[in-house]
Scaffold this active site. Structure first.
Site, PDB file in Angstrom:
ATOM      1  CE1 TYR A  10      -3.903   2.502   0.355  1.00 17.27           C
ATOM      2  CE2 TYR A  10      -2.073   3.369   1.449  1.00 17.27           C
ATOM      3  CZ  TYR A  10      -4.140   3.457   1.088  1.00 17.27           C
ATOM      4  OH  TYR A  10      -4.274   4.418   0.684  1.00 17.27           O
ATOM      5  CE  LYS A  35       2.378  -6.763  -1.527  1.00 15.92           C
ATOM      6  NZ  LYS A  35       3.137  -6.954  -0.531  1.00 15.92           N
ATOM      7  CB  THR A  86       6.021  -3.111  11.369  1.00 13.91           C
ATOM      8  OG1 THR A  86       4.444  -1.769  10.470  1.00 13.91           O
ATOM      9  CG2 THR A  86       7.406  -2.444  10.229  1.00 13.91           C
ATOM     10  CB  THR A 124       3.582   2.184  10.985  1.00 12.99           C
ATOM     11  OG1 THR A 124       3.165   3.053  10.016  1.00 12.99           O
ATOM     12  CG2 THR A 124       3.457   2.995  12.149  1.00 12.99           C
ATOM     13  CE  LYS A 210       1.722   5.723  10.782  1.00 12.27           C
ATOM     14  NZ  LYS A 210       0.754   6.283   9.740  1.00 12.27           N
ATOM     15  CG  HIS A 217      -5.931   9.701  13.757  1.00 10.95           C
ATOM     16  ND1 HIS A 217      -6.180  11.722  13.827  1.00 10.95           N
ATOM     17  CD2 HIS A 217      -4.698  10.153  12.586  1.00 10.95           C
ATOM     18  CE1 HIS A 217      -4.951  11.681  13.761  1.00 10.95           C
ATOM     19  NE2 HIS A 217      -4.386  10.856  12.094  1.00 10.95           N
ATOM     20  CG  ASN A 225     -17.686   4.966  17.741  1.00  5.43           C
ATOM     21  OD1 ASN A 225     -18.138   5.908  16.793  1.00  5.43           O
ATOM     22  ND2 ASN A 225     -17.078   4.215  17.607  1.00  5.43           N
ATOM     23  CG  MET A 258      -4.130  18.847  21.892  1.00  5.81           C
ATOM     24  SD  MET A 258      -5.094  17.064  22.817  1.00  5.81           S
ATOM     25  CE  MET A 258      -3.491  16.139  21.623  1.00  5.81           C
ATOM     26  CB  CYS A 268     -16.373  22.004  34.655  1.00  4.04           C
ATOM     27  SG  CYS A 268     -16.228  23.640  34.798  1.00  4.04           S
TER      28      CYS A 268
END
Length: 436
Positions: A10, A35, A86, A124, A210, A217, A225, A258, A268
């Site tokens: 990919y 490939k 990996t 990665t 990374k 994410h 959700n 962050m 709060c």
């Protein structure tokens, strides 16, 4: 530039095709003929919108080639991108055997080159992998030293499947993790046409970035959700709620909060998080992420306590006590919790906070102090001087009040920094940042 891309999966297929489209001469390298053959025929080995057009353009122009011959690829290029997989092992750790294998293959060919070759890892991999796996394999096979005999760098990719080409040409950021200037120069040249924020860091930091991105994410998806389930059960359209949440660019979708540091507190966040968890339980909904948020906050307080206790010093000076600077609010302040734990275990505590004065406290804050912290008056100091000068260890929970006062801490006295006093300062010697 002449570039060899190892791994035609990919990331490799997308990277090779985009680089060829940019005008570079690229050869994709993979031992799998299933490939290589499609690439040579102008076909995409994966399903990705727009990729086959790029591949066909690269083949027709003569700027894209594919082979299983490692030696030909390395000898015919200036820079090698490693894009092999990996995958996870059964225990969750990474399988780095493909990285090791490709690095040894490239390294063996480097012995045949007279020109300086750059090796750039794009796979990665966890922080430290390039240093622990890739560099030793390259050095052992080539007989050369990384950064001197050959170049080495890490280039994290931020490609999403189905939008990979768009992401390649319009990335959020570009990160160069480098060791030598020649390889950095080549990476700059490769990305010179992309007008996006570029950051140059060490290799380990680039690897960590990374994982920071991917963890963030995943966290966002699970958060949406979990809260979406609660809102839905309460008869609320969760998409409306999250559209409004994302419309706030000042706090919600922004750098606000962050910054790694100490635990959250105040009147709060802890209260409202507990209320939301309680609501989910009444609905019969599991919310492990929200519950873990409270647990994670507790862990940060425990971490600070351990950092203080392990020094073995009993006289602890606190700079800051309220849950954040510029307020006298002590309700659910993690600094109060930390001080209470130390006090209850026999530590001698001295505190300076310019906003906390016993003769100034009013309302709910006064009631909180009178009921929860009746001994506080004996621990407070009107001036920062005695706290800094008469303590065996300093805990900094308020950056503003330490401004210009750091030099007054006696030499050799450990400083536990919960707020990062100075940008770029790292734990070293008697200075200890809670997570930097």
């Amino acid at each position: 530039m002449k570039i060899s891309v190892f791994g035609a999966g990919y990331v490799g297929a997308v990277s090779a095709s985009c680089l060829a489209s940019d005008g570079h001469h690229v050869v994709a390298v993979d031992p799998d003929q299933n490939k290589i053959k499609p690439l040579l025929e102008g076909k995409s080995p994966i399903v990705e919108p727009g990729l086959e057009d790029l591949i066909q353009g690269g083949i027709k122009s003569g700027r894209l080639d594919a082979t299983s011959d490692v030696e030909r690829a390395v000898l015919g290029s200036d820079l090698s991108l490693i894009c092999v997989g990996t995958p996870s092992l059964p225990d969750g750790s990474l399988n780095t055997q493909y990285l090791d294998r490709v690095a040894r293959e490239i390294g063996a060919t480097l012995k045949l080159k007279s020109s300086f070759h750059s090796v750039v890892v794009r796979s990665t991999c966890l922080p430290g992998t390039t240093e622990a796996v890739v560099i030793p394999a390259l050095e052992a096979a080539s007989g050369m030293k990384a950064g001197e005999g050959f170049g080495i760098a890490y280039l994290p990719e931020f490609l999403r499947e189905s939008t990979a080409i768009e992401d390649y040409y319009d990335p959020g950021v570009i990160v160069f993790g480098f060791k030598d200037e020649m390889t950095l120069h080549r990476l700059r040249e490769m990305h010179g046409h992309l007008d996006r924020p570029k950051f140059e860091v060490d290799i380990k930091t680039a690897e960590g970035i990374k994982y920071t991105n991917n963890a963030w994410h995943a966290l966002k998806i699970s958060f949406a959700n979990e809260v979406g389930n609660i809102l839905s059960n309460a008869g609320i359209d969760s998409h409306v709620a999250f559209e409004i949440l994302c419309a706030d660019k000042r706090l919600n979708i922004s750098p606000a909060y962050m910054k790694p540091g100490f635990a959250f507190g105040g009147s709060c966040l802890p209260k409202d998080l507990r209320a939301l968890i309680s609501m989910s339980r009444r609905q019969g909904l599991p919310v492990p992420l929200l519950e873990a948020t409270l647990s994670a906050n507790e862990i940060q307080i425990n971490r600070a306590y351990s950092m203080i206790a392990q020094h073995g010093q009993r006289k602890v000076g606190f700079v800051g006590l309220s849950f954040k600077p510029g307020t006298d609010d002590l309700r659910e302040s993690p600094l109060v919790e930390l001080a209470e734990r130390l006090y209850g275990r026999g530590f001698q505590i001295r505190i300076f906070d310019p906003n906390i004065r016993m003769n100034r406290l009013t309302g709910a804050n006064e009631s909180f102090v009178r009921s929860r912290l009746p001994h506080l008056a004996d621990l407070l100091n009107e001036d920062i001087g005695p706290v800094l000068e008469d303590s065996d260890i300093i805990v900094v929970g308020n950056r503003a009040e330490m401004n210009g006062a750091l030099s007054r801490v006696p030499a050799g006295v450990p400083i536990i920094d919960l707020v990062r006093l100075e940008a770029g300062r790292r734990s070293q010697g008697n200075y200890h940042g809670i997570c930097w």
